[in-house]
Scaffold this motif. Sequence first.
Motif, PDB file in Angstrom:
ATOM      1  N   TYR A  15     -11.014  -4.211  11.171  1.00  0.00           N
ATOM      2  CA  TYR A  15      -9.938  -4.752  12.002  1.00  0.00           C
ATOM      3  C   TYR A  15      -8.876  -5.459  11.165  1.00  0.00           C
ATOM      4  CZ  TYR A  15     -12.547  -3.869  16.296  1.00  0.00           C
ATOM      5  OH  TYR A  15     -13.203  -3.260  17.324  1.00  0.00           O
ATOM      6  N   ASN A  16      -9.288  -6.025  10.054  1.00  0.00           N
ATOM      7  CA  ASN A  16      -8.409  -6.885   9.265  1.00  0.00           C
ATOM      8  C   ASN A  16      -7.479  -6.120   8.333  1.00  0.00           C
ATOM      9  OD1 ASN A  16      -7.879  -9.680   9.045  1.00  0.00           O
ATOM     10  ND2 ASN A  16      -8.786  -9.727   7.017  1.00  0.00           N
ATOM     11  N   ARG A  17      -7.832  -4.908   7.972  1.00  0.00           N
ATOM     12  CA  ARG A  17      -7.062  -4.153   6.975  1.00  0.00           C
ATOM     13  C   ARG A  17      -6.597  -2.808   7.512  1.00  0.00           C
ATOM     14  NH1 ARG A  17      -7.171  -6.405   2.186  1.00  0.00           N
ATOM     15  NH2 ARG A  17      -8.750  -7.956   1.725  1.00  0.00           N
ATOM     16  N   GLN A  18      -5.449  -2.378   7.018  1.00  0.00           N
ATOM     17  CA  GLN A  18      -4.941  -1.048   7.334  1.00  0.00           C
ATOM     18  C   GLN A  18      -5.973  -0.026   6.865  1.00  0.00           C
ATOM     19  OE1 GLN A  18      -1.790  -0.034   8.437  1.00  0.00           O
ATOM     20  NE2 GLN A  18      -0.785  -2.015   8.589  1.00  0.00           N
ATOM     21  N   PRO A  19      -6.181   1.056   7.594  1.00  0.00           N
ATOM     22  CA  PRO A  19      -7.217   2.027   7.202  1.00  0.00           C
ATOM     23  C   PRO A  19      -6.990   2.640   5.817  1.00  0.00           C
ATOM     24  CG  PRO A  19      -5.928   2.834   9.068  1.00  0.00           C
ATOM     25  CD  PRO A  19      -5.503   1.434   8.833  1.00  0.00           C
ATOM     26  N   GLN A  20      -5.745   2.730   5.382  1.00  0.00           N
ATOM     27  CA  GLN A  20      -5.481   3.318   4.072  1.00  0.00           C
ATOM     28  C   GLN A  20      -5.502   2.272   2.948  1.00  0.00           C
ATOM     29  OE1 GLN A  20      -3.419   2.827   6.527  1.00  0.00           O
ATOM     30  NE2 GLN A  20      -1.308   2.551   5.903  1.00  0.00           N
TER      31      GLN A  20
END
Length: 184
Positions: A15-20
């Motif tokens: 949830y905290n980070r962009q998937p890439q």
Amino acid sequence: MNEFSIICRILGSLYNRQPQDPLLVPLFTLLREGKLQQHWPLEQDELLTRLQENSDPQALAADYNALFVGSDCKVPPFGSHWDNGPQESEIRGFLQNRGMPLGDSPADHIGALLLAASWLEDQSEADESQAQITLFDQYLLPWVGQFLGKVEAHASTAFYRTLAALSREAIQAMRDELEEEGEV
């Protein structure tokens, strides 16, 4: 790191980070290779398989941004944006009192709260169980069900719909575990 901490760290990071985000590469590799199941302590194989089948970070980026990023996002990931949610300053004060180092990013973000639960678990001094109960009962549970429901309703990818369902079950299982620990 125990099972509770691992669950919170994985969900919090997603949830905290962009998937890439390069920091998520190892986690997405585990997911795609179907190896997360062997480390996952809860009986959620069907949901984990669904995550595995839909775990291309590049394909998820647009959905992540539409759901969680910016002032016009579909599902604000911050507790203070929800009617029953806590104020960011309350959470920040609570975590600072526990000795958790905090940066400038908002402490009321769903990912930050799950990572804070992991941090509290890793500290695991005698009173941290009560701190975790407080974190769940005051700062997470009052709004997270509504948040996860909106994620399921607005996600355009199966990954984020599945992540919401997985999170709902995992958060409840962890809260139940805290209740059992409190009764010992």
